[in-house]
Motif scaffolding. Sequence first.
Motif, PDB file in Angstrom:
ATOM      1  N   UNK A   1       0.841  -1.210   0.000  1.00 49.47           N
ATOM      2  CA  UNK A   1       0.000   0.000   0.000  1.00 49.47           C
ATOM      3  C   UNK A   1       0.873   1.257   0.000  1.00 49.47           C
ATOM      4  N   UNK A   2       1.986   1.208   0.715  1.00 47.56           N
ATOM      5  CA  UNK A   2       2.900   2.357   0.693  1.00 47.56           C
ATOM      6  C   UNK A   2       3.421   2.598  -0.721  1.00 47.56           C
ATOM      7  N   UNK A   3       3.772   1.522  -1.409  1.00 44.90           N
ATOM      8  CA  UNK A   3       4.285   1.657  -2.782  1.00 44.90           C
ATOM      9  C   UNK A   3       3.213   2.250  -3.680  1.00 44.90           C
ATOM     10  N   UNK A   4       1.972   1.834  -3.496  1.00 41.31           N
ATOM     11  CA  UNK A   4       0.883   2.377  -4.314  1.00 41.31           C
ATOM     12  C   UNK A   4       0.676   3.861  -4.048  1.00 41.31           C
ATOM     13  N   UNK A   5       0.847   4.298  -2.808  1.00 39.23           N
ATOM     14  CA  UNK A   5       0.737   5.730  -2.509  1.00 39.23           C
ATOM     15  C   UNK A   5       1.861   6.510  -3.180  1.00 39.23           C
ATOM     16  N   UNK A   6       3.031   5.900  -3.280  1.00 38.40           N
ATOM     17  CA  UNK A   6       4.130   6.542  -4.012  1.00 38.40           C
ATOM     18  C   UNK A   6       3.746   6.702  -5.475  1.00 38.40           C
ATOM     19  N   UNK A   7       3.213   5.640  -6.066  1.00 37.29           N
ATOM     20  CA  UNK A   7       2.816   5.703  -7.477  1.00 37.29           C
ATOM     21  C   UNK A   7       1.693   6.705  -7.703  1.00 37.29           C
TER      22      UNK A   7
END
Length: 319
Positions: free
Chosen positions: A112-118
């Motif tokens: 989920x953190x990676x998706x927020x970065x994207x």
Amino acid sequence: MQENASESPDKSAVSLSIAAVERDTGLSKDTLRVWERRYGFPQPRRDGLGERAYSVDDVEKLRLLRRLIDAGHRPGRIVRQPIEALQALAAQAGAPPREASGNGEREAELGRFVELVRAHDVDALRGALSQSALRLGLGRFVMDCAAPLNRMIGEAWARGEIEVYEEHLYTESMQVVLRNAIANIPPVRATPRVLLTTFPSEAHGLGLLMAEALLALDGCRCSSLGVQTPLLDIVMAARSQRADIVALSFSAVLNPNQVVDGLAELRATLPEHTEIWAGGHCPILQRRPPAGVRVLVDLAEIPAELARWRGGRAEQPAS
């Protein structure tokens, strides 16, 4: 072509100076020149003033090389390879097997953190990271969240799944969260006194912040100079702060000779009782550990090293 906004800009018309490439890729100017001479890549053209001018394609390959070297690959084996082969190599690295992670819930949170970065949602990313730090506690957050998330972001970048600016958004967000958490640790008057910084050619500071968090939690009096501090200033700061330990972080892209020679010079200049701790992913630290320098391969080694230091002090006779 320029009038059609839907078309991509002509990358061949864009060039970057060696200073810009250094900032963009994290590869020092010395490294770029050595690779040019030793491996034949990159081969920048010269501008009207005779200065090196790097293409966008060169920079994209250099970014990928930096990531692969951070992951443990040796420059001599990969610099000459075409970018397609490097992308395939990066894809092979991938994420660790799911069964090895042992925590599907944690994996999902990191995803989920990676998706927020994207999604470029910086506020949501910082809020989610802060909540995780509060829930886990700073020590577990560093080891169980920040460290694996750094690897995930790096692997996603190497596979071309996120852009450099998105990685920068992540890095800055994580630094903000760590700095805020460190600031909330009650001040202590205990020892050891630890001075943290990096050498002048080392611009990566996230690992340094993670180490500072663990040291501060263990009761150390930490003073951070940030990144890229000249050796003479490190020595002067260590003396003014009466540092018991000088802790330095090194990434894999640094010139090995600069690392070894710099640490040797620092060891010869600092008082004998001041320990030097060197950590990070620079392979030369493990292959050729400098005399008088303690090399920490992993952040998890910090508690044991502190116990060793304190135990040695306890055994010393009172002055």
